[in-house]
Design a protein around this motif. Sequence first.
Motif, PDB file in Angstrom:
ATOM      1  N   ASN A 137       0.833  -1.193   0.000  1.00 41.58           N
ATOM      2  CA  ASN A 137       0.000   0.000   0.000  1.00 41.58           C
ATOM      3  C   ASN A 137       0.873   1.251   0.000  1.00 41.58           C
ATOM      4  OD1 ASN A 137      -2.442  -1.507   0.167  1.00 41.58           O
ATOM      5  ND2 ASN A 137      -2.068  -1.825   2.355  1.00 41.58           N
ATOM      6  N   ILE A 138       0.751   2.052  -1.058  1.00 34.97           N
ATOM      7  CA  ILE A 138       1.543   3.276  -1.216  1.00 34.97           C
ATOM      8  C   ILE A 138       0.841   4.403  -0.476  1.00 34.97           C
ATOM      9  CG2 ILE A 138       2.516   4.919  -2.851  1.00 34.97           C
ATOM     10  CD1 ILE A 138       2.339   2.668  -4.975  1.00 34.97           C
ATOM     11  N   GLU A 139       1.544   5.012   0.464  1.00 36.48           N
ATOM     12  CA  GLU A 139       0.924   6.022   1.320  1.00 36.48           C
ATOM     13  C   GLU A 139       0.973   7.412   0.693  1.00 36.48           C
ATOM     14  OE1 GLU A 139       1.071   7.696   5.925  1.00 36.48           O
ATOM     15  OE2 GLU A 139       2.566   6.233   5.240  1.00 36.48           O
ATOM     16  N   ASN A 140      -0.126   8.159   0.813  1.00 38.93           N
ATOM     17  CA  ASN A 140      -0.101   9.594   0.544  1.00 38.93           C
ATOM     18  C   ASN A 140       0.838  10.219   1.567  1.00 38.93           C
ATOM     19  OD1 ASN A 140      -3.692   9.296   0.487  1.00 38.93           O
ATOM     20  ND2 ASN A 140      -2.366   9.206  -1.307  1.00 38.93           N
ATOM     21  N   HIS A 141       2.001  10.706   1.111  1.00 39.30           N
ATOM     22  CA  HIS A 141       3.005  11.103   2.105  1.00 39.30           C
ATOM     23  C   HIS A 141       3.912  12.199   1.558  1.00 39.30           C
ATOM     24  CE1 HIS A 141       5.923  10.712   5.365  1.00 39.30           C
ATOM     25  NE2 HIS A 141       5.071   9.907   5.975  1.00 39.30           N
ATOM     26  N   ALA A 154      -1.497   7.669  -9.977  1.00 37.90           N
ATOM     27  CA  ALA A 154      -0.682   7.525 -11.187  1.00 37.90           C
ATOM     28  C   ALA A 154       0.389   6.457 -10.985  1.00 37.90           C
ATOM     29  CB  ALA A 154      -0.036   8.864 -11.543  1.00 37.90           C
ATOM     30  N   ILE A 155       0.978   6.420  -9.802  1.00 42.72           N
ATOM     31  CA  ILE A 155       1.970   5.386  -9.499  1.00 42.72           C
ATOM     32  C   ILE A 155       1.313   4.013  -9.488  1.00 42.72           C
ATOM     33  CG2 ILE A 155       3.603   4.531  -7.776  1.00 42.72           C
ATOM     34  CD1 ILE A 155       3.856   7.511  -6.832  1.00 42.72           C
ATOM     35  N   VAL A 156       0.176   3.902  -8.804  1.00 41.40           N
ATOM     36  CA  VAL A 156      -0.532   2.616  -8.715  1.00 41.40           C
ATOM     37  C   VAL A 156      -0.909   2.109 -10.106  1.00 41.40           C
ATOM     38  CG1 VAL A 156      -2.696   1.538  -7.939  1.00 41.40           C
ATOM     39  CG2 VAL A 156      -1.376   2.977  -6.366  1.00 41.40           C
ATOM     40  N   ARG A 157      -1.428   2.989 -10.933  1.00 41.54           N
ATOM     41  CA  ARG A 157      -1.827   2.571 -12.281  1.00 41.54           C
ATOM     42  C   ARG A 157      -0.612   2.150 -13.105  1.00 41.54           C
ATOM     43  NH1 ARG A 157      -5.707   6.858 -11.734  1.00 41.54           N
ATOM     44  NH2 ARG A 157      -4.213   8.322 -12.660  1.00 41.54           N
ATOM     45  N   ALA A 158       0.501   2.851 -12.940  1.00 42.69           N
ATOM     46  CA  ALA A 158       1.696   2.524 -13.720  1.00 42.69           C
ATOM     47  C   ALA A 158       2.286   1.186 -13.284  1.00 42.69           C
ATOM     48  CB  ALA A 158       2.732   3.635 -13.580  1.00 42.69           C
TER      49      ALA A 158
END
Length: 267
Positions: A137-141, A154-158
Motif C-alpha cells: 500500500n503506497i501512502e499519501n506522504h 498515477a503510481i498505482v496505475r503505472a
Amino acid sequence: MGTPEGTVPEAIDLFAELGLDGIEIICADDYACALQPGAAAENLRGIRDHAADSGLIIAGLVPYTKDMNHPEAAAREKAVAELKTAVDMAVALDCPALRVFGGHEVPPAEHGIALGWLVESLRELGEYAARAGIQLNIENHMDTMATTAEMTMAIVRAVDLPNVAVLYDQANLAFMNSEVHEMAIALQGPRIQHVHVKDFYWRGTERVAAVLGQGIIPWREIVGALSGLGYEGFYSLEYERRWFPDQLPPAATGMKQSLDFLRAAQR
C-alpha cells in the motif's frame, strides 16, 4: 508510533487493554518500539504469537525505505532487497500488508525518469509480494512522489498489479495542501486498501498534532464516504507521539479518546 516509551510487546499489551482490534508495527532500526529490519524468525514468531494471544491482528508492517527511485541502480537494488526482507517479515508475522513509500520527492525536471525507476522497483517488489500473498500500500506522504491523491494513483496505475494499491492518509494530504477528502476519495476510491487516521490543527503556520476529533480533519464525513464506497479495511490510529511527544498525551489516554471517537464515527 503512539508508544515511543515502550517496546512492541508492551504496545501489544496496551492496545489489547484499550480494546483495539489490531496493531500496525514499525520496521526500523532507529526506534525502540519497532521491529529491526531482518529480525530473526524466532523473534517474529514470538511477536506474532503474543499478538494472537492478546486478540490482536497484526494489520500492517511499516518500513521506511525510500530509495526505489534513486538515480543509482545499486541504491535502487538495495532498497528493493530491503523491502523484500520486509515482505518476508510480514509473512512470518501473519501480517497481510506492507506500507511502502512512493520513493523520494524529486524536482519537476526529474519527475519522468524518477517515476520510471520507482515503477520498475515497485513492480519487482509487487510481484515478489504477490507470490507471498502480501499487499503493498503506497501512502499519501510528504517528501515522496505520492504527495497528492492524483499522483499516488498515477503510481498505482503505472505499476499495474492487483496487490499494489493505496494507503489513504487525509491528514497528510491536508498538511500538504493537496486534495480535500471528497476529491481524494473520488480519485483513489476502490484502490484504497488501508487508512491512516490522525488529526492536527494549525497554530499560525505551525502544524500541531491533536487527539482525533480535536483537529481539523473531518473524520466523520470521511468514514461515511468510505463506508458508502464499501470500504471494509483497517482504520489505523497513527497516533504521532513518536514525533510530537510534547503535543499529545500518552497513548493510554489519547489513543483511547481517539478510538472512542473513531468508533462513534463508524456508527
